[in-house]
Design a protein around this motif. Structure first.
Motif, mmCIF file in Angstrom:
data_model
loop_
_atom_site.group_PDB
_atom_site.id
_atom_site.type_symbol
_atom_site.label_atom_id
_atom_site.label_comp_id
_atom_site.label_asym_id
_atom_site.label_seq_id
_atom_site.Cartn_x
_atom_site.Cartn_y
_atom_site.Cartn_z
ATOM 1 N N VAL A 184 0.833 -1.198 0.000
ATOM 2 C CA VAL A 184 0.000 0.000 0.000
ATOM 3 C C VAL A 184 0.870 1.251 0.000
ATOM 4 C CG1 VAL A 184 -1.741 1.315 1.262
ATOM 5 C CG2 VAL A 184 -1.782 -1.199 1.339
ATOM 6 N N ILE A 185 0.517 2.215 -0.848
ATOM 7 C CA ILE A 185 1.032 3.582 -0.732
ATOM 8 C C ILE A 185 -0.172 4.483 -0.490
ATOM 9 C CG2 ILE A 185 2.349 5.466 -1.759
ATOM 10 C CD1 ILE A 185 3.713 3.521 -3.577
ATOM 11 N N THR A 186 -0.165 5.202 0.621
ATOM 12 C CA THR A 186 -1.299 6.063 0.953
ATOM 13 C C THR A 186 -1.330 7.319 0.099
ATOM 14 O OG1 THR A 186 -0.020 7.146 2.704
ATOM 15 C CG2 THR A 186 -1.387 5.249 3.334
ATOM 16 N N ASN A 187 -0.182 7.973 -0.074
ATOM 17 C CA ASN A 187 -0.096 9.231 -0.809
ATOM 18 C C ASN A 187 1.374 9.616 -0.976
ATOM 19 O OD1 ASN A 187 0.646 10.401 1.787
ATOM 20 N ND2 ASN A 187 -1.542 10.387 2.246
ATOM 21 N N VAL A 188 1.591 10.681 -1.744
ATOM 22 C CA VAL A 188 2.940 11.222 -1.940
ATOM 23 C C VAL A 188 2.877 12.718 -1.658
ATOM 24 C CG1 VAL A 188 4.820 11.615 -3.569
ATOM 25 C CG2 VAL A 188 3.504 9.493 -3.684
ATOM 26 N N GLY A 189 3.563 13.156 -0.602
ATOM 27 C CA GLY A 189 3.517 14.556 -0.215
ATOM 28 C C GLY A 189 4.882 15.198 -0.193
ATOM 29 N N ASP A 190 4.960 16.366 0.456
ATOM 30 C CA ASP A 190 6.206 17.129 0.502
ATOM 31 C C ASP A 190 7.136 16.681 1.623
ATOM 32 O OD1 ASP A 190 5.347 18.666 -1.609
ATOM 33 O OD2 ASP A 190 4.436 20.194 -0.339
ATOM 34 N N VAL A 191 6.686 15.726 2.434
ATOM 35 C CA VAL A 191 7.530 15.240 3.522
ATOM 36 C C VAL A 191 8.826 14.667 2.942
ATOM 37 C CG1 VAL A 191 7.634 13.695 5.507
ATOM 38 C CG2 VAL A 191 5.449 14.695 4.814
ATOM 39 N N HIS A 192 9.935 14.982 3.568
ATOM 40 C CA HIS A 192 11.258 14.494 3.170
ATOM 41 C C HIS A 192 11.764 15.101 1.861
ATOM 42 C CE1 HIS A 192 11.001 11.836 6.490
ATOM 43 N NE2 HIS A 192 10.200 10.957 5.946
ATOM 44 N N LEU A 193 11.186 16.232 1.431
ATOM 45 C CA LEU A 193 11.752 16.888 0.247
ATOM 46 C C LEU A 193 13.193 17.320 0.495
ATOM 47 C CD1 LEU A 193 9.042 19.145 -1.457
ATOM 48 C CD2 LEU A 193 10.325 17.258 -2.454
ATOM 49 N N SER A 194 13.570 17.477 1.767
ATOM 50 C CA SER A 194 14.959 17.816 2.063
ATOM 51 C C SER A 194 15.896 16.668 1.700
ATOM 52 C CB SER A 194 15.116 18.162 3.553
ATOM 53 O OG SER A 194 14.719 17.081 4.373
ATOM 54 N N HIS A 195 15.366 15.445 1.598
ATOM 55 C CA HIS A 195 16.178 14.281 1.232
ATOM 56 C C HIS A 195 16.068 13.944 -0.259
ATOM 57 C CE1 HIS A 195 16.850 13.381 5.482
ATOM 58 N NE2 HIS A 195 15.561 13.502 5.679
ATOM 59 N N PHE A 196 15.045 14.466 -0.928
ATOM 60 C CA PHE A 196 14.791 14.137 -2.322
ATOM 61 C C PHE A 196 14.647 15.427 -3.133
ATOM 62 C CE2 PHE A 196 13.201 10.657 0.235
ATOM 63 C CZ PHE A 196 13.704 9.537 -0.401
ATOM 64 N N GLY A 197 14.873 15.332 -4.410
ATOM 65 C CA GLY A 197 14.823 16.527 -5.242
ATOM 66 C C GLY A 197 13.429 17.002 -5.571
ATOM 67 N N SER A 198 12.454 16.093 -5.556
ATOM 68 C CA SER A 198 11.104 16.459 -5.990
ATOM 69 C C SER A 198 10.115 15.423 -5.474
ATOM 70 C CB SER A 198 11.032 16.499 -7.518
ATOM 71 O OG SER A 198 11.237 15.199 -8.066
ATOM 72 N N ARG A 199 8.830 15.724 -5.602
ATOM 73 C CA ARG A 199 7.799 14.750 -5.246
ATOM 74 C C ARG A 199 7.863 13.549 -6.179
ATOM 75 N NH1 ARG A 199 2.294 16.689 -5.486
ATOM 76 N NH2 ARG A 199 1.747 14.947 -4.109
ATOM 77 N N GLU A 200 8.277 13.771 -7.415
ATOM 78 C CA GLU A 200 8.428 12.646 -8.344
ATOM 79 C C GLU A 200 9.503 11.674 -7.849
ATOM 80 O OE1 GLU A 200 6.154 15.691 -10.271
ATOM 81 O OE2 GLU A 200 8.086 15.799 -9.218
#
Length: 458
Positions: A184-200
């Motif tokens: 299951v994936i519930t959703n994709v948000g802005d959490v952890h954008l500091s670790h990743f370049g984008s929501r994609e």
């Protein structure tokens, strides 16, 4: 844990066994301070500590064996030492081997928000039929998830495992041990954008969960998330949510203020009238995901309805608490991100018995979304007519406070620290009022404020 010999552990982890191969283990611990006699000690290494320094302490307390990357100066002949190159990997490998002993359905959950809530909701529903193991609290990382798997026992008939991440490969790494029947994936948000370049990028990291989905397994996606809808998987997939084309769809939503939500969840097989005793539109969306998984695992309508009605949130996770003098605390203090704070503000705004007070703090790990995220929360507080905003922290002062004032929030106050807001909060928080408490956990520790208010003699 089932009785397991040191020799079996060495084989499962690819380690070198020194000492007694017949030492039998029934418990595992990573904490030398609380390790029970007869347990296996797994020392871990962090930025400011190395558990290998405490091997002798663990053995003095009765540990029967230890997995280690570095042997202590003295090796005791009556204990077992399993030498590996990486103790964290060895713990995961042991959990993977141990999970293979159990032929039960396993659900693995990830997502930017709602993981713990869904885990509690789904485990409660499955427990209406199955003895269900679930991740304790929010122990969903590289250590917590393997330890959860290692707590499986013969009486367990199903398991719900929550997995979090802050880097690429982490969900895949954990999934190699979990090997879910439903992912299951519930959703994709802005959490952890500091670790990743984008929501994609976050989407790509979350989607690793499907790489270890067992043959014939089911992929379940939050169907109202734009990015999740772009996934094209070579597995059976179901979308769950409010959108009209979702295979599991929420209809007839009725919000009962702070008392909860009612809705109907419709699948291809049945229609489930649910009453959930926790507020928030998002609860209905998570309920749709829970229904999809529970229906797949053979639960009846009655079991699903009964399990949803019995839902109780985990500690500091959207708990509506009744305090002295008719005061209400919406305690969602565990963590925060812009989307979840705005959802909680919408719940607070439905209170009609007195003032609506929001005690909000800084949100972390937002990366490029840090400024717009804090501004969005401030704007939301003004737009929803929140009566008082008490904002804590440097980020909130810089962005949330001015946005709230510009949006029409009439009473906005800023504090450098959590405790700095205490006196004003006590003066403001009267009988009939509702208070929302929410901020990023490790920065603000608003759970301590919730503890204080719960015991305060108003």
């Amino acid at each position: 844990m089932l009785p397991t010999t040191a020799l079996q552990i060495a084989s499962a982890t690819g380690g070198e066994l020194l000492g007694s191969p017949d030492s039998t283990i029934t418990e595992i611990s990573t904490d030398s301070r609380t390790i029970p006699p007869g347990a296996l000690f797994v020392p871990l290494k962090g930025g400011n500590f190395d558990g290998h320094d405490y091997i002798d302490m663990a053995l003095d307390k009765g540990a029967a064996a230890v997995i280690c990357a570095r042997l202590p100066e003295t090796v005791r002949a009556d204990r077992a030492y399993i030498r590996v190159s990486d103790t964290k990997r060895a713990l995961r490998d042991l959990a993977s081997w141990y999970r293979g002993k159990f032929d039960i359905p396993v659900v693995q959950i990830t997502g930017s928000m709602g993981k713990t809530t869904l885990k509690e909701l789904l485990a409660g529903i499955l427990s209406q039929r199955y003895n269900t193991l679930k991740t304790p609290g929010n122990l969903n990382g590289d250590i917590g998830a393997p330890l959860t798997l290692l707590s499986l026992l013969p009486e367990h008939q199903a398991a719900v495992i929550e997995t979090g991440m802050d880097e690429f490969g982490q969900i895949r790494w954990l999934g190699e041990a979990v090997r879910p029947d439903i992912a299951v994936i519930t959703n994709v948000g802005d959490v952890h954008l500091s670790h990743f370049g984008s929501r994609e990028d976050i989407l790509r990291a979350k989607a690793e969960i499907f790489e270890n989905l067992r043959p014939g397994g089911l992929a379940v996606l939050g169907g109202d998330d734009r990015l999740l809808r772009t996934l094209r998987l070579d597995r059976e997939t179901v979308l769950c949510g409010f959108s009209g084309d979702c295979g599991v769809r929420v209809e007839e939503l009725e919000e009962r203020g702070l008392e909860g939500v009612d809705c109907a969840v419709v699948t291809a097989k049945d229609r489930y009238p649910l009453s959930i005793p926790v507020p928030g539109r998002h609860m209905a969306g998570l309920a749709a995901i829970a229904v999809a998984a529970a229906e797949r695992l053979g639960l009846t309508r009655e079991e699903i309805v009964r399990g949803a009605a019995a839902y109780a949130p985990a500690d500091n996770r959207l708990r509506v608490e009744r305090l002295r003098g008719g005061r209400i605390m919406i305690n969602d203090s565990y963590n925060a991100n812009p989307r979840s704070v705005q959802a909680d503000l919408a719940i607070l705004a439905r209170h009609t018995g007195g003032k609506r007070i929001a005690l909000l703090g800084d949100m972390t790990e937002l990366g490029s979304a840090e400024e717009p995220g804090h501004r969005a929360v401030g704007e939301c507080a003004g737009r929803l007519g929140i009566d008082v905003l008490l904002a804590v922290g440097e980020r909130s002062g810089r962005w949330m406070v001015p946005a709230a004032r510009e949006s029409g929030c009439l009473d906005v106050r800023w504090y450098e620290s959590r405790d700095g807001a205490r006196d004003d909060l006590l003066a403001l928080f009267g009988p009939g009022d509702a208070l929302l408490v929410k901020a990023s956990h490790f920065l603000c520790r608003f759970d301590l404020m919730a503890d204080f208010l719960r015991s305060y003699p108003f």
